[in-house]
Design an enzyme around this catalytic site. Structure first.
Site, PDB file in Angstrom:
ATOM      1  N   ARG A 170       0.833  -1.194   0.000  1.00  0.00           N
ATOM      2  CA  ARG A 170       0.000   0.000   0.000  1.00  0.00           C
ATOM      3  C   ARG A 170       0.873   1.250   0.000  1.00  0.00           C
ATOM      4  O   ARG A 170       1.785   1.359  -0.779  1.00  0.00           O
ATOM      5  CB  ARG A 170      -0.985  -0.020   1.171  1.00  0.00           C
ATOM      6  CG  ARG A 170      -1.758  -1.324   1.346  1.00  0.00           C
ATOM      7  CD  ARG A 170      -2.303  -1.935   0.078  1.00  0.00           C
ATOM      8  NE  ARG A 170      -3.104  -1.035  -0.742  1.00  0.00           N
ATOM      9  CZ  ARG A 170      -3.527  -1.324  -1.985  1.00  0.00           C
ATOM     10  NH1 ARG A 170      -3.209  -2.478  -2.547  1.00  0.00           N
ATOM     11  NH2 ARG A 170      -4.243  -0.461  -2.663  1.00  0.00           N
ATOM     12  N   CYS A 225      -5.821 -27.287   1.325  1.00  0.00           N
ATOM     13  CA  CYS A 225      -6.136 -26.289   0.313  1.00  0.00           C
ATOM     14  C   CYS A 225      -5.574 -26.733  -1.027  1.00  0.00           C
ATOM     15  O   CYS A 225      -4.399 -27.116  -1.134  1.00  0.00           O
ATOM     16  CB  CYS A 225      -5.529 -24.950   0.717  1.00  0.00           C
ATOM     17  SG  CYS A 225      -5.658 -23.667  -0.555  1.00  0.00           S
TER      18      CYS A 225
END
Length: 366
Positions: A166, A342
Site C-alpha cells: 500500500r 487447500c
C-alpha cells in the site's frame, strides 16, 4: 513429529506458542460472521492472527479513532484471546486516490465493475497520487502510525505489523514514486516513508514488537509493482531494522493481479509450495531477525523442514486455515490425514471477494 512447528518462538519479546500464523486477509465479512470466522481460526490452534488493513487514519467504519471502530477491534482481540491465540494489528495507509475513486463507485455498487477490474483502474492513479502528495502531508501520515499503534494496543493487540505494501510500498517503488524531494529518488529516500512509519510506532510504544510486511518485487520476469526490488533489499532491510522492526513477514509485492499475490495451483510462475520463500532467502542475507514465510503453504512435512533448517522462523497461512482452521490441532493430535488440504483453486476465497460474497472455501459445510 513436527517438533519445530509446535515449538515456541520469540518475536521481539512476544512468545508465540507455535510457528503457525494466520496471514493478514481481507475477509469481506462483518459483524457476527466475521467474529465467528476469526474465532474458528483462533480455536484451531494457530499461534497468532494478523488482522489486516487496520487504518492509521480516522476514516472508515473500522477506524481505531471512532467509538464503533475501536469496539470492533476490541471485540476481535477478545475473541482471539479467549481461544488462547495472540492478535496482531496490521496498520496500513491506503495509497488510493479517494477523489479519483469516486467515479468508479456507481459501477462497484451495481457490480458492473468487479474487484479484479477495479484494481488496475485504481493502480493507474497511484503514481500521480504518491508523487504529488505534499511533503508535509507525507510526514504527517507517517507519524500517524504511532498514534494508531497506541490505540491498537489499548484495543488489546499484542503486536503491530506495519503494512509494507500500500502506501509504504508505493513510496518504496520506482514504479510509483517519481518524487525529487527527500522521499524520492535513491533507495534510501524511497525507504524514508516506511522508516518514519516504523519509527513512529517505536517512539510511541518502546517495548511493542513490530513486524514489517516486506513486500518484494522482482524483474525478469516482472512481478509486483509496489514494494522493494530484490536488488534494493541491502538498503531497505537494515534501515527498517534500525528504525525498530523486530521481525519481517516476507511476501510478493502487490498492485498487480490478485492471482499473483494469491496464486492458484496452476500459476505460471508461483505454482510450487512455499512459492514466495525464495524471497526470504535473500532477506536472510541482510538480517538475523525472525522471518515469516508465506505462499501456498499446506504440507506439514514441507513446512516442518523449512522451519527446522532455519529458512523461516514462522509459517503464515491464509487459504489453508480457511480450508481447515484445525490444521494445527489436527497435526498436534496426530490426525494429519483428516486435514482438508487447500488445493489453491481460488474459487470461494478469492472468488468470494471478487463476487462481493466474502471469503469462503469449497470445504465449507463439509
Amino acid at each position: 513429529m513436527y517438533e519445530t512447528i509446535f515449538s515456541p518462538v520469540n518475536l521481539g519479546g512476544l512468545v508465540l506458542k507455535n510457528r503457525i500464523i494466520f496471514a493478514p486477509t481481507t475477509l469481506g465479512l462483518g459483524g457476527e460472521a466475521l467474529e465467528e470466522k476469526i474465532r474458528k481460526i483462533a480455536a484451531g490452534g494457530c499461534a497468532m492472527i494478523v488482522i489486516g488493513d487496520v487504518p492509521v487514519s480516522g476514516r472508515g467504519a473500522h477506524s481505531l479513532y471512532g467509538k464503533k471502530g475501536f469496539a470492533h477491534y476490541e471485540k476481535l482481540c477478545e475473541v482471539i484471546h479467549q481461544e488462547g491465540c495472540l492478535a496482531c494489528a496490521q496498520l496500513h495507509q491506503s495509497d488510493s486516490n479517494i477523489k479519483g475513486m469516486l467515479k468508479y463507485i456507481p459501477g462497484v455498487l451495481t457490480k458492473r465493475i468487479t474487484m479484479e477490474e477495479l484494481r488496475p483502474l485504481l493502480n493507474q492513479q497511484v503514481g500521480t497520487y504518491i508523487t504529488n502528495m505534499p511533503e508535509q502531508k507525507v510526514s504527517s501520515i507517517a507519524s500517524s502510525f504511532g498514534d494508531a499503534a497506541v490505540l491498537a494496543k489499548k484495543a488489546g493487540f499484542d503486536m503491530i505489523q506495519v503494512h509494507g505494501d500500500r502506501m509504504c510500498g508505493s513510496f518504496s517503488s520506482q514504479v510509483f514514486n517519481s518524487r525529487t524531494d527527500s522521499y524520492g529518488g535513491s533507495p534510501e529516500n524511497r525507504a524514508r516513508f516506511a522508516v518514519e512509519a516504523v519509527s513512529a510506532v517505536r517512539k510511541a510504544l518502546p517495548d511493542m514488537p513490530i513486524d514489517y510486511k516486506l513486500a518484494v518485487r522482482q524483474e525478469s520476469p516482472h512481478y509486483g509493482n509496489a514494494g522493494v526490488l530484490l536488488e534494493e533489499l541491502p538498503v531497505f532491510v537494515p534501515l527498517l531494522e534500525q528504525a525498530g522492526v523486530t521481525s519481517f513477514h516476507v511476501t510478493l509485492a502487490n498492485h498487480a493481479k490478485l492471482t499473483d499475490t494469491i496464486p492458484p495451483a496452476d500459476h505460471v510462475y508461483f505454482s510450487e509450495e512455499g512459492c514466495f520463500l525464495h524471497y526470504c532467502d535473500v532477506v536472510r542475507k541482510y538480517t538475523k531477525l525472525p522471518l515469516t514465510g508465506v505462499g501456498g503453504l499446506t504440507n506439514p512435512d514441507f513446512i516442518e523442514q523449512q522451519l527446522a533448517t532455519g529458512r523461516i522462523d514462522c509459517a503464515a497461512m491464509s487459504r489453508q486455515l480457511l480450508a481447515d482452521a484445525q490444521w494445527p490441532d489436527k497435526l498436534m493430535q496426530e490426525q494429519g490425514e483428516s486435514i482438508h488440504r487447500c488445493v489453491r483453486c481460488n474459487r470461494e476465497c478469492l472468488g468470494g471477494i471478487q463476487q462481493h460474497k466474502g471469503v469462503h472455501c469449497i470445504y465449507d459445510n463439509k
